[in-house]
Design a protein around this motif. Structure first.
Motif, PDB file in Angstrom:
ATOM      1  N   PHE A  37     -24.798  28.976  76.179  1.00 18.38           N
ATOM      2  CA  PHE A  37     -25.579  28.345  75.115  1.00 18.38           C
ATOM      3  C   PHE A  37     -24.908  27.067  74.611  1.00 18.38           C
ATOM      4  O   PHE A  37     -25.509  26.293  73.862  1.00 18.38           O
ATOM      5  CB  PHE A  37     -25.847  29.322  73.961  1.00 18.38           C
ATOM      6  N   LEU A  38     -23.678  26.800  75.052  1.00 23.46           N
ATOM      7  CA  LEU A  38     -22.980  25.552  74.708  1.00 23.46           C
ATOM      8  C   LEU A  38     -23.168  24.490  75.797  1.00 23.46           C
ATOM      9  O   LEU A  38     -22.351  23.587  75.931  1.00 23.46           O
ATOM     10  CB  LEU A  38     -21.489  25.834  74.508  1.00 23.46           C
ATOM     11  N   PHE A  39     -24.249  24.599  76.565  1.00 23.14           N
ATOM     12  CA  PHE A  39     -24.464  23.722  77.715  1.00 23.14           C
ATOM     13  C   PHE A  39     -24.466  22.241  77.364  1.00 23.14           C
ATOM     14  O   PHE A  39     -24.178  21.393  78.206  1.00 23.14           O
ATOM     15  CB  PHE A  39     -25.785  24.083  78.425  1.00 23.14           C
ATOM     16  N   PHE A  40     -24.757  21.874  76.140  1.00 23.77           N
ATOM     17  CA  PHE A  40     -24.838  20.479  75.729  1.00 23.77           C
ATOM     18  C   PHE A  40     -23.467  19.847  75.450  1.00 23.77           C
ATOM     19  O   PHE A  40     -23.343  18.626  75.417  1.00 23.77           O
ATOM     20  CB  PHE A  40     -25.721  20.348  74.486  1.00 23.77           C
ATOM     21  N   LEU A  41     -22.426  20.661  75.265  1.00 21.42           N
ATOM     22  CA  LEU A  41     -21.099  20.130  74.905  1.00 21.42           C
ATOM     23  C   LEU A  41     -20.516  19.146  75.917  1.00 21.42           C
ATOM     24  O   LEU A  41     -20.038  18.081  75.513  1.00 21.42           O
ATOM     25  CB  LEU A  41     -20.114  21.266  74.666  1.00 21.42           C
ATOM     26  N   PRO A  42     -20.515  19.444  77.213  1.00 26.16           N
ATOM     27  CA  PRO A  42     -19.938  18.463  78.148  1.00 26.16           C
ATOM     28  C   PRO A  42     -20.683  17.129  78.125  1.00 26.16           C
ATOM     29  O   PRO A  42     -20.065  16.068  78.188  1.00 26.16           O
ATOM     30  CB  PRO A  42     -20.079  19.137  79.516  1.00 26.16           C
ATOM     31  N   ILE A  44     -22.331  15.774  75.633  1.00 32.69           N
ATOM     32  CA  ILE A  44     -22.018  15.057  74.395  1.00 32.69           C
ATOM     33  C   ILE A  44     -20.591  14.524  74.421  1.00 32.69           C
ATOM     34  O   ILE A  44     -20.328  13.400  73.995  1.00 32.69           O
ATOM     35  CB  ILE A  44     -22.223  15.973  73.173  1.00 32.69           C
ATOM     36  N   SER A  45     -19.663  15.315  74.952  1.00 35.04           N
ATOM     37  CA  SER A  45     -18.248  14.931  74.959  1.00 35.04           C
ATOM     38  C   SER A  45     -17.939  13.791  75.923  1.00 35.04           C
ATOM     39  O   SER A  45     -17.138  12.915  75.623  1.00 35.04           O
ATOM     40  CB  SER A  45     -17.384  16.137  75.323  1.00 35.04           C
ATOM     41  N   TYR A  46     -18.556  13.814  77.102  1.00 35.13           N
ATOM     42  CA  TYR A  46     -18.287  12.811  78.141  1.00 35.13           C
ATOM     43  C   TYR A  46     -19.616  12.253  78.639  1.00 35.13           C
ATOM     44  O   TYR A  46     -20.093  12.607  79.716  1.00 35.13           O
ATOM     45  CB  TYR A  46     -17.525  13.443  79.313  1.00 35.13           C
ATOM     46  N   LYS A  47     -20.219  11.361  77.878  1.00 39.55           N
ATOM     47  CA  LYS A  47     -21.566  10.867  78.192  1.00 39.55           C
ATOM     48  C   LYS A  47     -21.662  10.134  79.530  1.00 39.55           C
ATOM     49  O   LYS A  47     -22.677  10.209  80.209  1.00 39.55           O
ATOM     50  CB  LYS A  47     -22.065   9.956  77.078  1.00 39.55           C
ATOM     51  N   ASP A  48     -20.628   9.432  79.927  1.00 39.64           N
ATOM     52  CA  ASP A  48     -20.685   8.635  81.149  1.00 39.64           C
ATOM     53  C   ASP A  48     -20.172   9.375  82.376  1.00 39.64           C
ATOM     54  O   ASP A  48     -20.126   8.809  83.460  1.00 39.64           O
ATOM     55  CB  ASP A  48     -19.887   7.338  80.964  1.00 39.64           C
ATOM     56  N   SER A  49     -19.806  10.626  82.232  1.00 39.74           N
ATOM     57  CA  SER A  49     -19.201  11.380  83.316  1.00 39.74           C
ATOM     58  C   SER A  49     -20.249  12.137  84.123  1.00 39.74           C
ATOM     59  O   SER A  49     -21.044  12.911  83.584  1.00 39.74           O
ATOM     60  CB  SER A  49     -18.189  12.374  82.741  1.00 39.74           C
ATOM     61  N   LEU A  50     -20.239  11.913  85.436  1.00 34.85           N
ATOM     62  CA  LEU A  50     -21.142  12.645  86.324  1.00 34.85           C
ATOM     63  C   LEU A  50     -20.770  14.128  86.363  1.00 34.85           C
ATOM     64  O   LEU A  50     -21.647  14.988  86.464  1.00 34.85           O
ATOM     65  CB  LEU A  50     -21.102  12.061  87.735  1.00 34.85           C
ATOM     66  N   ALA A  52     -19.449  15.887  83.896  1.00 30.90           N
ATOM     67  CA  ALA A  52     -19.914  16.504  82.655  1.00 30.90           C
ATOM     68  C   ALA A  52     -21.409  16.808  82.733  1.00 30.90           C
ATOM     69  O   ALA A  52     -21.866  17.857  82.267  1.00 30.90           O
ATOM     70  CB  ALA A  52     -19.629  15.596  81.469  1.00 30.90           C
ATOM     71  N   LYS A  53     -22.161  15.926  83.344  1.00 28.87           N
ATOM     72  CA  LYS A  53     -23.595  16.172  83.519  1.00 28.87           C
ATOM     73  C   LYS A  53     -23.828  17.348  84.456  1.00 28.87           C
ATOM     74  O   LYS A  53     -24.705  18.182  84.223  1.00 28.87           O
ATOM     75  CB  LYS A  53     -24.279  14.913  84.043  1.00 28.87           C
ATOM     76  N   ILE A 117     -29.919  25.744  94.257  1.00 31.70           N
ATOM     77  CA  ILE A 117     -30.532  25.484  92.950  1.00 31.70           C
ATOM     78  C   ILE A 117     -29.889  24.221  92.388  1.00 31.70           C
ATOM     79  O   ILE A 117     -28.691  24.168  92.181  1.00 31.70           O
ATOM     80  CB  ILE A 117     -30.322  26.669  91.992  1.00 31.70           C
ATOM     81  N   ASP A 118     -30.690  23.204  92.174  1.00 33.49           N
ATOM     82  CA  ASP A 118     -30.165  21.938  91.649  1.00 33.49           C
ATOM     83  C   ASP A 118     -31.144  21.379  90.629  1.00 33.49           C
ATOM     84  O   ASP A 118     -32.003  20.584  90.956  1.00 33.49           O
ATOM     85  CB  ASP A 118     -29.918  20.951  92.783  1.00 33.49           C
ATOM     86  N   ILE A 119     -31.006  21.853  89.412  1.00 34.91           N
ATOM     87  CA  ILE A 119     -31.857  21.380  88.329  1.00 34.91           C
ATOM     88  C   ILE A 119     -31.076  20.325  87.556  1.00 34.91           C
ATOM     89  O   ILE A 119     -29.966  20.568  87.120  1.00 34.91           O
ATOM     90  CB  ILE A 119     -32.258  22.537  87.406  1.00 34.91           C
ATOM     91  N   ALA A 120     -31.661  19.158  87.421  1.00 34.67           N
ATOM     92  CA  ALA A 120     -30.975  18.047  86.748  1.00 34.67           C
ATOM     93  C   ALA A 120     -31.637  17.750  85.419  1.00 34.67           C
ATOM     94  O   ALA A 120     -32.521  16.893  85.318  1.00 34.67           O
ATOM     95  CB  ALA A 120     -30.961  16.823  87.647  1.00 34.67           C
ATOM     96  N   ILE A 121     -31.251  18.451  84.391  1.00 36.89           N
ATOM     97  CA  ILE A 121     -31.755  18.202  83.035  1.00 36.89           C
ATOM     98  C   ILE A 121     -31.060  16.969  82.464  1.00 36.89           C
ATOM     99  O   ILE A 121     -31.678  16.122  81.851  1.00 36.89           O
ATOM    100  CB  ILE A 121     -31.504  19.423  82.115  1.00 36.89           C
ATOM    101  N   PHE A 122     -29.758  16.904  82.688  1.00 38.01           N
ATOM    102  CA  PHE A 122     -28.950  15.781  82.198  1.00 38.01           C
ATOM    103  C   PHE A 122     -28.708  14.825  83.348  1.00 38.01           C
ATOM    104  O   PHE A 122     -28.091  15.164  84.328  1.00 38.01           O
ATOM    105  CB  PHE A 122     -27.616  16.286  81.640  1.00 38.01           C
ATOM    106  N   LYS A 123     -29.185  13.596  83.219  1.00 36.00           N
ATOM    107  CA  LYS A 123     -29.045  12.601  84.285  1.00 36.00           C
ATOM    108  C   LYS A 123     -28.220  11.434  83.831  1.00 36.00           C
ATOM    109  O   LYS A 123     -28.096  11.106  82.741  1.00 36.00           O
ATOM    110  CB  LYS A 123     -30.408  12.123  84.760  1.00 36.00           C
TER     111      LYS A 123
END
Length: 123
Positions: A37-42, A44-50, A52-53, A117-123
């Motif tokens: 449920f903390l999936f958004f932390l990486p 938010i923490s490293y916005k430019d990191s592939l 982290a996405k 399985i490759d779902i890309a919510i964060f791009k």
């Protein structure tokens, strides 16, 4: 252990990421695998990191899988004996996947999710 990865079709994609980046985000990957449920932390923490996405996407898929296993397990658990067995097998499969991902993170490895399985919510 390689046989498990081949069976689950989990490809090693460690070479696509910077080793320093993998080392710095290792703990975050383990944390979001244990608590999806903390999936958004990486993200938010490293916005430019592939990486982290990728970690955020994996954690989101784990969260969806956790919810799905919980729902299916609660439905089939009402079936005597067989339902109980199916429920336990689903939970065991989920926790085995979590342990595999944690072991990879601890060993500085990045792999795809099982069965492509490759779902890309964060791009």
């Amino acid at each position: 252990m390689d046989g498990i990865y081949e069976t689950l079709q989990m490809k090693d994609i460690t070479d696509e990421f910077d080793p320093k980046e993998i080392e710095t985000q290792k703990l975050l990957g383990i944390l979001t695998t244990i608590f999806p449920f903390l999936f958004f932390l990486p993200f938010i923490s490293y916005k430019d990191s592939l990486l982290a996405k990728k970690i955020s996407n994996h954690s989101f898929v784990l969260l969806v899988a956790l919810i799905a296993v919980g729902i299916v397990s609660s439905i089939v658990s009402h079936i005597p004996l067989i339902g109980w067995l199916i429920s336990k097998v689903l939970w065991l499969a989920y926790f085995a996947l979590v342990v595999i991902i944690i072991m990879d993170s601890a060993n500085n490895k990045v792999r795809t999710l099982p069965f492509g399985i490759d779902i890309a919510i964060f791009k």
